[in-house]
Scaffold this motif. Sequence first.
Motif, PDB file in Angstrom:
ATOM      1  N   ILE A   1       0.835  -1.210   0.000  1.00 28.11           N
ATOM      2  CA  ILE A   1       0.000   0.000   0.000  1.00 28.11           C
ATOM      3  C   ILE A   1       0.870   1.260   0.000  1.00 28.11           C
ATOM      4  O   ILE A   1       0.604   2.198  -0.745  1.00 28.11           O
ATOM      5  CB  ILE A   1      -0.935   0.005   1.227  1.00 28.11           C
ATOM      6  CG1 ILE A   1      -1.866  -1.210   1.215  1.00 28.11           C
ATOM      7  CG2 ILE A   1      -1.722   1.307   1.325  1.00 28.11           C
ATOM      8  CD1 ILE A   1      -2.761  -1.300   0.020  1.00 28.11           C
ATOM      9  N   ARG A   2       1.898   1.269   0.824  1.00 34.64           N
ATOM     10  CA  ARG A   2       2.718   2.484   0.974  1.00 34.64           C
ATOM     11  C   ARG A   2       3.692   2.734  -0.167  1.00 34.64           C
ATOM     12  O   ARG A   2       4.004   3.877  -0.481  1.00 34.64           O
ATOM     13  CB  ARG A   2       3.522   2.418   2.270  1.00 34.64           C
ATOM     14  CG  ARG A   2       2.716   2.669   3.488  1.00 34.64           C
ATOM     15  CD  ARG A   2       3.625   2.809   4.692  1.00 34.64           C
ATOM     16  NE  ARG A   2       2.821   3.085   5.866  1.00 34.64           N
ATOM     17  CZ  ARG A   2       3.263   3.012   7.092  1.00 34.64           C
ATOM     18  NH1 ARG A   2       4.528   2.666   7.309  1.00 34.64           N
ATOM     19  NH2 ARG A   2       2.489   3.276   8.104  1.00 34.64           N
ATOM     20  N   HIS A   3       4.215   1.670  -0.742  1.00 35.00           N
ATOM     21  CA  HIS A   3       5.342   1.831  -1.657  1.00 35.00           C
ATOM     22  C   HIS A   3       5.048   1.486  -3.106  1.00 35.00           C
ATOM     23  O   HIS A   3       5.980   1.431  -3.922  1.00 35.00           O
ATOM     24  CB  HIS A   3       6.536   1.013  -1.162  1.00 35.00           C
ATOM     25  CG  HIS A   3       6.959   1.368   0.227  1.00 35.00           C
ATOM     26  ND1 HIS A   3       7.493   2.593   0.560  1.00 35.00           N
ATOM     27  CD2 HIS A   3       6.894   0.656   1.389  1.00 35.00           C
ATOM     28  CE1 HIS A   3       7.757   2.624   1.860  1.00 35.00           C
ATOM     29  NE2 HIS A   3       7.396   1.467   2.389  1.00 35.00           N
ATOM     30  N   THR A   4       3.799   1.203  -3.448  1.00 31.20           N
ATOM     31  CA  THR A   4       3.462   0.908  -4.843  1.00 31.20           C
ATOM     32  C   THR A   4       2.249   1.719  -5.247  1.00 31.20           C
ATOM     33  O   THR A   4       1.551   2.295  -4.410  1.00 31.20           O
ATOM     34  CB  THR A   4       3.158  -0.590  -5.068  1.00 31.20           C
ATOM     35  OG1 THR A   4       1.889  -0.915  -4.495  1.00 31.20           O
ATOM     36  CG2 THR A   4       4.235  -1.480  -4.484  1.00 31.20           C
ATOM     37  N   ASP A   5       1.998   1.727  -6.520  1.00 29.05           N
ATOM     38  CA  ASP A   5       0.797   2.346  -7.070  1.00 29.05           C
ATOM     39  C   ASP A   5      -0.043   1.283  -7.757  1.00 29.05           C
ATOM     40  O   ASP A   5      -0.482   1.449  -8.889  1.00 29.05           O
ATOM     41  CB  ASP A   5       1.175   3.446  -8.075  1.00 29.05           C
ATOM     42  CG  ASP A   5       1.817   4.637  -7.407  1.00 29.05           C
ATOM     43  OD1 ASP A   5       1.402   4.980  -6.287  1.00 29.05           O
ATOM     44  OD2 ASP A   5       2.760   5.209  -7.985  1.00 29.05           O
TER      45      ASP A   5
END
Length: 132
Positions: free
Chosen positions: A48-52
């Motif tokens: 969730i935090r590090h991908t799109d």
Amino acid sequence: MRQTRSFPEQPQSVTAARRFATDALRDVSPEITATVELLVSELATNCIRHTDSSFDLTIIQAGPEIRVEATDYDAGKPTMRSPEPTEPSGRGLRIVDALAAAWGVEHRSAQGKTVWFTVAVPVPERAPQFAR
């Protein structure tokens, strides 16, 4: 046993991923389930935090091992950090490294990767058989 589920890129997916994992591992000891739940939380949070992208979570239980795979569709490369004690985040892969039997990253293509870990499941001891 092999189960896979897809999750959208939203914070609620972390809770849903944990629930999916614990439901899939109903027959495993509470200690092992708690470890897997924590590690799934770390991988899902990283997705969730590090991908799109959305992510897929796969739970595989075969013999004395559970393997969990978190696959996303983003080209970023996971990096184990060493945050200062005052930093509020950055410990996810350190936690995975400390608690998993093994873990790693498999790059699927230019746009995607799978971060996985394994947890050993102790084989129950059999009671001795006495001759009658």
